[in-house]
Enzyme design. Sequence first.
Site: not given
Length: 273
Positions: A160, A228
């Site tokens: 991911k 992030k």
Amino acid sequence: MGSPMSQRLIHAGYSVTVYNRSNAKEEALKLMGAAVASSPKTLVEKSDVIIIMVTDDRAIREIFTGDNGLLGTKANGKIIINMSTVSPGISKEMASLCSQEGNNYLDAPVSGSVKQAEEGQLVIMVGGTETILEKAKPIFEHLGKLTMLVGSTGAGNTAKLAINILLAFHAQGLAEAVIFAHQNNIKTTDLITLINNSALGNPFSIIKGDAIIQNNYKAAFALKNIAKDLRLAKEEGLKTPMGEITFKTFQQAEPVLGEEDIIAIIKYITQLN
């Protein structure tokens, strides 16, 4: 993301119990037929399969090990599926804690946004064992169009992060192309039409190109979240030329544009020019 995923499971006939730190989201799902748990601990006691979708490592740690957390019970034999975009390290840590209590863990982050979650068209990348994945597959089939085991615990998270590195490249690249064209008297609408009809056209360029044209930066995927994710990738060893530049751009943009959509990066880059 958790709400539309829960809705799909309710519509598929599953008995769904939810816990959310937002009472409003809980109430909406309750009206659709979901039961509500008062804490993660209560949730795990009432469920055979627990799906988690939160923002970051800190939230994961709180849900698992905080007061009334998932690991605050003697329940065992559960399948705990972490579908959040978090670090491979936190998955390995939580998987170990789950195993100590006789529970099973999969990291299964998704590629896709709210629309894909609503339509059951997510791409699900899984870290864990084939045996546990096979048990969870009937659930995944209601949530995504593709489920793939990519390795052991943490591998789903790594995959991911790789996808979101490319997502950041796409966002910054599209923004810079639009800015360059505009500076040279090419209309943004014309450029987006050309891109979308070329070999480079893709769903991202269509959706985000339209957002740029409409000056619509309401967050579908907030810029703070890609910032992030790039930090997580950096911690995992991201140091390629484009990786370094994109990391720097999004970190610098986050304090002002973090709550806006990822493609709001065009506003930050514009002010640099």
